[in-house]
Design an enzyme around this catalytic site. Structure first.
Site, mmCIF file in Angstrom:
data_model
loop_
_atom_site.group_PDB
_atom_site.id
_atom_site.type_symbol
_atom_site.label_atom_id
_atom_site.label_comp_id
_atom_site.label_asym_id
_atom_site.label_seq_id
_atom_site.Cartn_x
_atom_site.Cartn_y
_atom_site.Cartn_z
ATOM 1 N NE ARG A 101 -62.442 -23.626 43.196
ATOM 2 C CZ ARG A 101 -62.138 -22.527 42.485
ATOM 3 N NH1 ARG A 101 -62.429 -22.474 41.211
ATOM 4 N NH2 ARG A 101 -61.552 -21.502 43.068
ATOM 5 C CE1 TYR A 140 -79.706 -41.867 50.942
ATOM 6 C CE2 TYR A 140 -79.164 -39.719 50.007
ATOM 7 C CZ TYR A 140 -78.950 -40.702 50.946
ATOM 8 O OH TYR A 140 -77.975 -40.528 51.892
ATOM 9 C CG ASP A 188 -79.198 -42.528 43.323
ATOM 10 O OD1 ASP A 188 -78.408 -43.474 43.209
ATOM 11 O OD2 ASP A 188 -79.288 -41.826 44.342
#
Ligand SMILES: *Cc1c(COP(=O)(O)O)cnc(C)c1O
Length: 392
Positions: free
Chosen positions: A58, A111, A183
């Site tokens: 992980r 977005y 972003d």
């Protein structure tokens, strides 16, 4: 390594660690064994925070770390974490840095799924959101409250391609104690350097140009050293990790990003210019076109343009519009972009606005210029406009 073209080829690779193999191999792992208690304790203490190395799948494997290291170097931040999709990266870029009672500002051109996160999950946990006009400029100062913790921006904006003055935005946000998340998917780390413009948290939907072949979902968040512990611990608590096969594909995609992107840019420009000259076109939304309202800022801050832009047609019959799109042979109709192939997508930006309105009397579509010969792309589009003309 001062040039990005060189960096994309070399960053993050350590062939000597893998018997000379050029690309870091795919390490598939959940369990990672230790030979002694002391080794286990050491790994747990040191390696959970530091790359390379792992004590459990992980935390990623050398495959993950190769990609993360390369991305951090290219974005110009301190550290990068991978996420299983671009949207997961967008979500953690916000969630890691807010708590109940905080306020965030999100660009109204962002977005749409990121906007949904704000309206849903963030609201549920007591984090309020104000959407701001992507063209607000210095007016952002008036929207900042004592509770504003984070300003989330995307430039150019999804579907509508407004370019924002990120230096100005960051200066104002920082003055008021807020961090700036951006972003940066459209420009990729090659054509916009977020940390040179005051951004604290940079997000990539690596699914797009970085993977580059339309065959994997992946996201990254890159941060300054100061924000790293908070990002890392939140992502860990949320169990976020991407699969090694996808990280391998992304690292491999990255090695050719500089040459691919140059061609996407070139093809996109030629196509956008050709489309802009068609009499049925109201306007083309592409910041690298001199006629675009965002052109001056794009020229000042960006090192290039990707192959994604939008087209607004003059009012026409739905049937004529569909005939243009449906008959295209080289452009697929589908979500996402950034692969080697060309795409078109009907869009309606008016559906995704909270504080600004988007007025378009005619239909709109988004174009991703792929790596085909641009003359073929133009010829296919030409045939599309002829179909439109015949039915309009
Ligand atoms: C596609 C996209 C995302 C989300 O990426 P996925 O990998 O599809 O989840 C986020 N931001 C922008 C600007 C995108 O275009």
């Amino acid at each position: 390594m001062t040039s990005d073209a060189t960096r994309v080829v070399h960053e993050g690779r350590r062939p000597a660690d893998f018997q000379g193999v050029v690309n870091t191999p795919v390490f598939r792992a959940s369990t990672v064994l230790s030979s002694t208690v002391a080794e286990w304790n050491h790994k747990k203490k040191v390696r959970a925070q530091e790359q390379p190395g792992t004590y459990y799948g992980r935390h990623g494997t050398p495959t993950t770390h190769t990609f993360q290291d390369a991305m951090a170097a290219l974005e110009g931040g301190a550290r990068t974490l991978v996420f299983p999709s671009g949207l997961a990266a967008c979500a953690c870029a916000i969630l890691a840095f807010v708590q109940t009672g905080d306020h965030v500002l999100i660009s109204d051109s962002a977005y749409d799924p990121t906007r949904r996160l704000a309206a849903g999950v963030l609201k549920r946990f007591g984090v309020t959101t104000t959407f701001y006009d992507p063209c607000v400029g210095a007016g952002i100062a008036e929207l900042i409250t004592p509770k504003t913790r984070l300003v989330y921006t995307e430039s150019p904006g999804s579907h509508t391609f407004e370019v924002q003055d990120i230096d100005q935005l960051a200066e104002i946000a920082h003055k008021h104690g807020a961090v700036v998340a951006m972003d940066n998917t459209w420009a990729t780390p090659l054509y916009f350097k977020p940390f040179e413009h005051g951004v604290d948290i940079s997000v990539q939907a690596a699914t797009k140009y970085i993977v580059g072949h339309s065959d994997a979902m992946l996201g990254t968040v890159t941060v300054t050293q100061a924000l790293w512990p908070q990002l890392k611990s939140t992502a860990y608590d949320l169990g976020q990790i991407a699969g090694p096969d996808d990280c391998y594909l992304a690292a491999r995609g990255l090695r050719t990003l500089a040459v691919r992107l140059r061609q996407h840019w070139e093809n996109g420009m030629q196509l956008a210019e050709w489309i802009a000259h068609q009499p049925e076109v109201e306007r083309v939304l592409h910041p690298a076109l001199p006629s675009d309202p965002g052109h001056a800022l794009w020229k000042r801050d960006f090192k290039g343009a990707s192959g994604l832009f939008a087209v607004q047609l003059k009012p026409t019959a739905a049937q004529a519009f569909e005939s243009l799109i449906d008959g295209l042979e080289l452009y697929g109709i589908g979500a996402s972009w950034g692969g080697f192939e060309s795409l078109v997508l009907p869009i309606n930006p008016a559906d995704h606005r909270a504080v600004t309105t988007w007025k378009s009397d005619g239909p709109m579509f988004r174009v991703h210029a792929g790596l085909e010969d641009v003359n073929d792309l133009i010829a296919d589009m030409h045939a599309g406009f002829q179909r439109l003309r015949a039915l309009a």
